[in-house]
Design a protein around this motif. Structure first.
Motif, mmCIF file in Angstrom:
data_model
loop_
_atom_site.group_PDB
_atom_site.id
_atom_site.type_symbol
_atom_site.label_atom_id
_atom_site.label_comp_id
_atom_site.label_asym_id
_atom_site.label_seq_id
_atom_site.Cartn_x
_atom_site.Cartn_y
_atom_site.Cartn_z
ATOM 1 N N GLN A 442 0.840 -1.194 0.000
ATOM 2 C CA GLN A 442 0.000 0.000 0.000
ATOM 3 C C GLN A 442 0.874 1.243 0.000
ATOM 4 O OE1 GLN A 442 -2.628 0.455 3.427
ATOM 5 N NE2 GLN A 442 -4.164 1.427 2.132
ATOM 6 N N ASP A 443 0.561 2.160 -0.889
ATOM 7 C CA ASP A 443 1.271 3.434 -0.928
ATOM 8 C C ASP A 443 0.888 4.244 0.312
ATOM 9 O OD1 ASP A 443 1.589 6.403 -1.584
ATOM 10 O OD2 ASP A 443 2.544 5.485 -3.331
ATOM 11 N N GLU A 444 1.892 4.632 1.098
ATOM 12 C CA GLU A 444 1.618 5.311 2.368
ATOM 13 C C GLU A 444 0.945 6.666 2.163
ATOM 14 O OE1 GLU A 444 4.894 5.599 4.992
ATOM 15 O OE2 GLU A 444 5.197 3.419 5.153
ATOM 16 N N GLU A 445 1.227 7.323 1.051
ATOM 17 C CA GLU A 445 0.679 8.654 0.819
ATOM 18 C C GLU A 445 -0.733 8.591 0.224
ATOM 19 O OE1 GLU A 445 3.348 10.996 -1.469
ATOM 20 O OE2 GLU A 445 4.971 10.885 0.003
ATOM 21 N N THR A 446 -0.909 7.735 -0.795
ATOM 22 C CA THR A 446 -2.201 7.703 -1.487
ATOM 23 C C THR A 446 -3.141 6.619 -0.957
ATOM 24 O OG1 THR A 446 -1.452 6.160 -3.197
ATOM 25 C CG2 THR A 446 -1.035 8.515 -3.571
ATOM 26 N N GLY A 447 -2.575 5.621 -0.275
ATOM 27 C CA GLY A 447 -3.385 4.498 0.200
ATOM 28 C C GLY A 447 -3.715 3.494 -0.886
ATOM 29 N N ALA A 448 -3.209 3.705 -2.100
ATOM 30 C CA ALA A 448 -3.515 2.817 -3.221
ATOM 31 C C ALA A 448 -2.810 1.473 -3.046
ATOM 32 C CB ALA A 448 -3.093 3.454 -4.538
#
Length: 591
Positions: A442-448
């Motif tokens: 999971q991308d920590e910034e976008t949550g994607a």
């Protein structure tokens, strides 16, 4: 007599004394002993000493030759005087008196010497690779490589595999690196790609009903270079099998690699037991998914000993979600000098430092020393010591935060500690399977959510596993680590189209995109695809370990430099205007 040689330069012995022979090779070294010329004549097989004096008709011509001239000599085999026998050479009992000489190829002044151990810049070595390859060490490395490949092929055939070739020109297929694109003349504006790996083709071979496939496969990836990775192309032992589980693949490749390392490892110990370590545990214990198990150090989580402690940096850090403190035990590392050196190492790696505790004997018992010990007190330091099974003369180093932020440095620190303290066992090949890789991250910034590892792996638990939290999904994917290098990567494949679609859907890829990017494989899975899996072993890296080289270019015949340039062939090169016109291309200048 043959036009060029009756024997190689390694073949003559005392049994040949008195014979007339013909040798061809390169002038390795010339020695002038006042009217008597001695030449070490070298070919791929060895060296023979030849000599000539003024009584020989060839003397005047032989005086002209220099290092690396290619010559043919005819002469008589003579026994060396007993005190002049060279026991280091197979031909050390004899020498050949030259009676006739033919220069087959004269040499200009050399940009690098073949004789001796002088070091040259890599640029020089790669530009004149044909000279560099004449050197003994390079001849040995390339011979080793050829023998390793031959041994691999035989061992695969012996296990019932057949070798099949897959295309070199194919469609672009994302495999985790950049493609090399090839413009099509017949289809202007369209491009082929060089395969990053035969991944899709070997899976299609299984769908086609072939039970066991292997190939010594060339792979092409436009990557940034490293010491253990080529920036353009490499070779791998590629294999795939139908109707198998993960352990079947392990049981297939292990005897192949064990045999190769025993055959070519120069007597070094080859581990017979290959532990299976989860990706999660490898990161925790070793800070790497390709751990060097010759080093016995295992890192541990020690967060509880610092929670609400007097060491405010760690105590406050632990108040944040997802953080922890890990300890790197350092048996025999218990000196302030060593601890300060490791702290400086961490600072060079971009961290503020690395906390430490070391234990010493103060005469009245053991004492914990260092800034951390003073801050957290004797009870907590003693609990840490007992957890890590340390004693007098030992030390421990500590790193904290979110694991992904410090694991890589922790792994490097573990390697350095093992090396400097003499804990890492030399002359051994230590293998470990790394298993249970997470499929998603999971991308920590976008949550994607996106793929962290191979998207073609079968998720453990199948479709059911994909109904829950994607971050909990593990794949039947595995790597084989040896001495800190990844040698093998593979997986049990996702062969069910509905699971494939769901797996890509979780990472944000729709059905149309899957069909567009992986159409052949997706379509094939609708026609009775068998369960299958396999792996690929990096040949260049394996030979690098066997040759005890630190740089992969030392075991590749014609490698690129670190800027992906072939200095010898002047590649990449500028295309001609006619070539561009024929392909319908034009070059846009870069600012």
């Amino acid at each position: 007599m043959h036009a060029y040689r009756s024997h190689t330069c390694a073949a003559l012995t005392a049994a040949n004394v008195g014979e007339t022979v013909r040798l061809s090779g390169w002038v390795h070294r010339v020695r002038d002993h006042g009217g008597v010329l001695f030449i070490d004549l070298r070919d791929h097989f060895g060296v023979t000493q030849v000599l000539c004096d003024g009584d020989s008709a060839a003397f005047a011509e032989l005086e002209k030759v220099r290092s690396e001239w290619c010559i043919r000599i005819d002469g008589t085999v003579k026994a060396r005087d007993p005190e002049l026998v060279n026991p280091k050479l197979p031909t050390g009992e004899i020498e050949v008196y030259v009676r006739e000489l033919e220069v087959l190829g004269a040499a200009d002044e050399l940009p690098l010497m073949v004789f001796g151990d002088q070091e040259y810049p890599e640029e020089t070595r790669l530009r004149y690779r044909y000279l560099d390859l004449r050197r003994e060490a390079m001849q040995q490395n390339m011979t080793l490589r050829s023998d390793v490949v031959s041994s691999m092929r035989k061992r695969m055939w012996d296990q019932g595999f057949r070798e099949y070739q897959t295309p070199i020109i194919t469609a672009s297929s994302p495999e985790g690196a950049r493609d090399f694109l090839v413009p099509s003349r017949l289809h202007p504006g369209k491009f082929y790609a060089l395969p990053q790996a035969p991944q899709q083709f070997k899976q299609l071979i299984m769908v086609s009903g072939f039970d066991k496939y292997f190939q010594i496969a060339p792979c092409f990836r436009d990557e940034d270079p490293r010491a253990d990775r080529s920036p353009t192309d490499f070779y791998q032992l590629d294999l795939e099998m139908s109707f198998v589980e993960q352990q079947d693949v392990f049981d297939t490749i292990q005897p192949v690699l064990t045999g190769v390392f025993e055959e070519f490892g120069g007597g070094r110990k080859v581990d017979q037991e290959w532990p299976q370590i989860s990706y999660k545990d490898a990161a925790l214990w070793y800070g790497s998914d390709k751990p060097d198990l010759r080093n016995p150090i295992k890192m541990q989580v020690v967060s509880d000993h610092f929670r609400d402690s007097g060491f405010a940096i760690f105590a406050k850090l632990l108040e944040q979600e997802g953080t922890e403190i890990r300890a790197i035990p350092a048996p025999t590392g218990g000196s302030r000098k060593f601890c300060d050196r490791m702290n400086a190492f961490a600072q060079k790696e971009g961290l503020p430092g690395m906390g430490y505790i070391f234990w010493r004997d103060q005469g009245e018992g053991m004492e914990a020393a260092g800034p951390l010990a003073k801050n957290i007190g004797p009870e907590r330091t003693e609990a840490i010591r007992q957890q890590l099974s340390l004693g007098v003369g030992d030390a421990a180093f500590f790193l904290g935060g979110k694991p992904k932020a410090f694991e890589k440095v922790a792994g490097k620190a573990r390697d350095v500690i093992g090396e400097e303290l003499g804990l890492t066992e030399k002359d051994r090949f230590a293998f470990a399977w790394i298993v249970d890789f997470p499929i998603y991250e999971q991308d920590e910034e976008t949550g994607a959510i996106d793929f962290e590892h191979n998207p073609f792996s079968m998720p453990q638990g199948g479709m059911e596993a994909l109904q829950g939290n994607p971050l909990d999904v593990r794949g039947y994917q595995y790597d084989l680590a040896c001495n800190g290098y990844e040698l093998v990567s593979g997986a049990i494949r996702n062969h069910k189209p509905e699971i494939m679609l769901k797996a890509f859907e979780l990472a944000g890829y729709g059905e149309d995109e899957v069909k567009s990017r992986f159409g052949a494989l997706f379509n094939a899975f609708h026609y009775g695809a068998p369960p299958h899996g396999g792996c690929a072993a990096g040949i260049d890296r394996i030979v690098m370990l066997l040759a005890d080289e630190a740089n992969i270019r030392e075991v590749m015949m014609f490698p690129m430099n670190q800027r992906a340039e072939d200095l010898m062939m002047d590649a990449p090169s500028d295309p001609t205007s006619d070539q561009l016109m024929e392909l319908g291309l034009r070059i846009i200048p870069q600012d």
